[in-house]
Every structure is written in C-alpha cells, then in structure tokens.
Scaffold this active site. Structure first.
Site, PDB file in Angstrom:
ATOM      1  N   HIS A   1      21.910  24.976   3.386  1.00  0.00           N
ATOM      2  CA  HIS A   1      23.174  24.250   3.494  1.00  0.00           C
ATOM      3  C   HIS A   1      23.250  23.567   4.856  1.00  0.00           C
ATOM      4  O   HIS A   1      23.378  24.229   5.888  1.00  0.00           O
ATOM      5  CB  HIS A   1      24.360  25.206   3.346  1.00  0.00           C
ATOM      6  CG  HIS A   1      24.471  25.813   1.979  1.00  0.00           C
ATOM      7  ND1 HIS A   1      25.062  27.040   1.759  1.00  0.00           N
ATOM      8  CD2 HIS A   1      24.078  25.369   0.758  1.00  0.00           C
ATOM      9  CE1 HIS A   1      25.028  27.320   0.461  1.00  0.00           C
ATOM     10  NE2 HIS A   1      24.431  26.322  -0.169  1.00  0.00           N
TER      11      HIS A   1
ATOM     12  N   SER B   1      21.887  29.785   3.935  1.00  0.00           N
ATOM     13  CA  SER B   1      23.000  29.049   4.536  1.00  0.00           C
ATOM     14  C   SER B   1      23.148  29.476   5.995  1.00  0.00           C
ATOM     15  O   SER B   1      22.216  29.314   6.777  1.00  0.00           O
ATOM     16  CB  SER B   1      24.281  29.302   3.733  1.00  0.00           C
ATOM     17  OG  SER B   1      25.335  28.517   4.221  1.00  0.00           O
ATOM     18  N   THR B   2      24.282  30.054   6.368  1.00  0.00           N
ATOM     19  CA  THR B   2      24.524  30.414   7.767  1.00  0.00           C
ATOM     20  C   THR B   2      23.443  31.360   8.285  1.00  0.00           C
ATOM     21  O   THR B   2      23.204  32.412   7.712  1.00  0.00           O
ATOM     22  CB  THR B   2      25.898  31.090   7.914  1.00  0.00           C
ATOM     23  OG1 THR B   2      26.883  30.283   7.292  1.00  0.00           O
ATOM     24  CG2 THR B   2      26.251  31.289   9.378  1.00  0.00           C
TER      25      THR B   2
ATOM     26  N   ASP C   1      26.774  31.163  -3.281  1.00  0.00           N
ATOM     27  CA  ASP C   1      25.885  30.163  -3.859  1.00  0.00           C
ATOM     28  C   ASP C   1      24.470  30.736  -3.986  1.00  0.00           C
ATOM     29  O   ASP C   1      23.927  31.289  -3.031  1.00  0.00           O
ATOM     30  CB  ASP C   1      25.858  28.903  -2.983  1.00  0.00           C
ATOM     31  CG  ASP C   1      25.113  27.753  -3.632  1.00  0.00           C
ATOM     32  OD1 ASP C   1      25.127  27.668  -4.882  1.00  0.00           O
ATOM     33  OD2 ASP C   1      24.525  26.940  -2.905  1.00  0.00           O
TER      34      ASP C   1
ATOM     35  N   MET D   1      26.790  32.694   3.997  1.00  0.00           N
ATOM     36  CA  MET D   1      28.141  33.069   3.631  1.00  0.00           C
ATOM     37  C   MET D   1      28.451  32.558   2.228  1.00  0.00           C
ATOM     38  O   MET D   1      28.065  31.459   1.860  1.00  0.00           O
ATOM     39  CB  MET D   1      29.126  32.480   4.643  1.00  0.00           C
ATOM     40  CG  MET D   1      30.565  32.927   4.455  1.00  0.00           C
ATOM     41  SD  MET D   1      31.600  32.273   5.784  1.00  0.00           S
ATOM     42  CE  MET D   1      33.184  32.996   5.356  1.00  0.00           C
TER      43      MET D   1
END
Length: 365
Positions: A205, A179-180, A301, A298
């Site tokens: 993401h 993600s991030t 997930d 973050m």
C-alpha cells in the site's frame, strides 16, 4: 488516553489547519504545533509526543535530518506531510528509509482545501503510526494508507467465481501483500533472495508516484530484478513486480506463462492497489503453484484473498506478531483460517527459495 501529536511545519496556515483537523478527531490531541525542528526539540523536553507530523522543507533544520536524529535517539512514530513533486519523490523515499511510518502528500496549490477534504487520510495515518511497533521501525518504514469511508471487496474489481483447477507445474509464483511497515519488511525479504528464485508479485500500500522510486531503490539493493509493474509484464523467476500506487494489479495466465495486468478500479478494502484483488487473481490462475504471504500492515486487506489462495491449494504464510510493525493484516488472515503457518520476518526469504522445489509432473491444467 489520547494520542499526543506534535505538528512541525513552517507554514502557519498548515499548522492551524492540521491542528484543527487532528483535535477534532476522537482520541487525538495536538500538544504542540511549531515552525521548525529546533523549536520542536525544545518543546519535546517537557512533553514527548506519541506521533510527530513533520514537514520536510523547513528553515534551520530540514525534516529528514530531524527524523534521523529522532529515530537515533528515541524512536518515535513520524508521519511525513509534505508536498509531493517529481523532485520530492526521492526525498519522500529517503524519509521512509530514515524511519517514517507514513507519508501524506499535499499539493502546493489550494493546500487548505486539500487538507480539509483529506482529513480522513491524515487521521488514519496518525492512528496507524500510534499503533506501530517503533522497535521495528528504524531505520525504514512504510507509506501512508488513505482511509476512505466506503469499504468495497475484491468483487468490485474481480467478480467472484470458482477457481480454475490447475495441475502443479514447474512454473511457481509468490504473491506478497503488505502495508504499514512493509517497505522495511520487503527490503529485508527481497535483499535476502538469490538470483534464482520464483517469480514474485507484490502489493504494498503506497500512494501514486512512490512505488516507482521504491522499486528502483530495491532493484539497486537486490540480486533479483525489482520493478514497478506494467501491463503485460511477465512474472519470471528472479523478478519481483510491485503494483503501481493508485492501480490494481491482477495476475493472468496464458498457457504456462504468467503475466500481470495493471488496471483502474474502485478502492477495495479502502485501498488501490488491493492485496485481496491480487490474491484472488493468483488463486484463480496459479492455484497450487503459488505461495501466498501476508505481512505487516493495518486493517484486513488480503485476509479473504489469502483464504481463497489456500482453498485453491496454495501454500500460505503470515508474518508473526513479534516481527510485525503492525500485526493487523496477518492477524485477520489467521482469524479467518487463511494462514497455514506464521513465521518471523527473518525466515520468509528461505520459504520463498524453498518454493522453487515444489515442481510439478502431474500434467497440464
């Protein structure tokens, strides 16, 4: 202490709405809201913000130029808040490559209504940016992640059940979730891979319309093929499939062949695509023939899905804290016993290549 935010946007309405929404969020304070980057630079001489919320198209200096200047002089988390169009998608990708932490898209019409109804997305992006390890950001970073209120598990898309036992074969697969900070991390990993490597399935993401441009950019840089996934795409050696933004990706098996299904469905762990959904599907149809990797991001997930993969016999890796932009997803996976080993980002590509040596010879499933 509050997160100090500077808003840079040439629209007075946008500055007013964004400032109101952010100031209303606990622990966030808008210190300045200015019309262009030159004014921003003047204000930053006295108070340097923790996070900058930045438009792209502005007079006197565009946002991308300003972003590159900031990341070169004093790396600071930046959230791009801009209009997303087919033309603008590449601009947004340029922003990620220049070092933006997150992207929040906004429409041209009913802008005020949109910003008010999507306040949680903006606030979540600012909080994620404030937590980012900026030393790992320049010159590339990841896209914003919506933060809806209801949190569902992978059960909402792929009901739980016992993994189907599968003997080890020569057909190996690698599943990656991030993600991030993930666009930077994926670029480092995928560009280091040789043409001969296992088939790879990836959830990063990202919002809709971003993943196609992201995949195309990686494809131009890598020896392997990288593409945005479509239903019935084969998972093949030397190919990486990236889940489309706004869709879940599920891996299936037909005999000895793997392929993916791209599907609608509810947000899982507040995300679509969800890493947990992908990892659960891989645990079921690949079992010990898979390598699961959870990287910077973050939230949590992927943590449960990676544990399911490990319980099904797959090898599992987590990116270590030092090399992560945000050590959230790997940390949660480690806490749940899902990670077999934690490695620095620079070592992950070699582990993927090593996965090719895990050949079978123990029969069919």
């Amino acid at each position: 202490m509050s997160i100090k935010v500077m808003v840079v946007d040439d629209s007075a309405v946008v500055r007013q709405v964004l400032s109101g929404l952010l100031n209303a969020a606990p622990g966030i304070e808008v210190t300045h809201a200015v019309a262009d980057p030159l004014l921003a630079m003047e204000r930053m001489k006295t108070v340097w913000p923790d996070v900058i919320v930045l438009d792209v198209e502005m007079p006197r200096m565009d946002g991308i130029t300003f972003l590159r200047q900031i990341m070169g002089e004093r790396p600071t988390p930046v959230v791009i808040c801009s209009t997303l169009t087919e033309k603008g998608t590449q601009t947004s990708m340029d922003a990620l490559a220049a070092g933006a932490v997150a992207i929040v898209t906004k429409p041209k019409l009913e802008l005020k209504k949109f910003l008010q109804s999507n306040a949680s997305e903006l606030v979540g992006a600012v909080r994620a940016a404030a937590a980012a390890n900026v030393s790992r950001l320049a010159p590339r970073a990841a896209a914003a992640v919506p933060v809806p209120r209801v949190k569902l598990t992978a059960d909402a898309v792929l009901p739980p059940g016992e993994p189907r036992a599968m003997a080890q074969t020569t057909e190996q697969v690698v599943a990656i979730g991030t993600s991030t900070g993930g666009t930077q991390a994926l670029e480092e990993v995928l560009t280091a891979l040789p043409r001969v490597c296992p088939g790879i399935v990836i959830v990063q993401h990202m919002p809709e319309k971003f993943t196609a441009a992201f995949a195309a950019r990686l494809n131009s840089l890598c020896e392997i093929e990288v593409k945005e996934a479509a239903s019935n795409d084969r998972v093949l050696p030397g190919r990486a499939l990236i889940a489309p933004g706004g869709k879940h990706m599920i891996m299936r098996r037909n005999g000895a062949q793997y392929f993916v299904e791209v599907a609608d469905g509810p947000l899982v762990n507040r995300h679509r695509p969800s890493v947990d959904v992908l990892f659960r599907s891989v645990s079921r149809c690949a079992g010990a023939n898979a390598l699961g990797i959870i990287m910077t991001g973050m939230g949590d997930d992927g943590a449960n899905g990676l544990l399911e993969m490990r319980q099904a016999g797959a090898r599992t890796l987590g990116q270590d804290e030092r090399s992560c932009v945000v050590y959230g997803m790997p940390k949660e996976a480690v806490k749940r016993g899902a990670v077999e080993r934690s490695l620095p980002l620079s070592a992950i590509a070699a582990e993927i290549v090593q996965q090719m040596s895990r050949t079978g010879g123990r029969g069919e499933s």
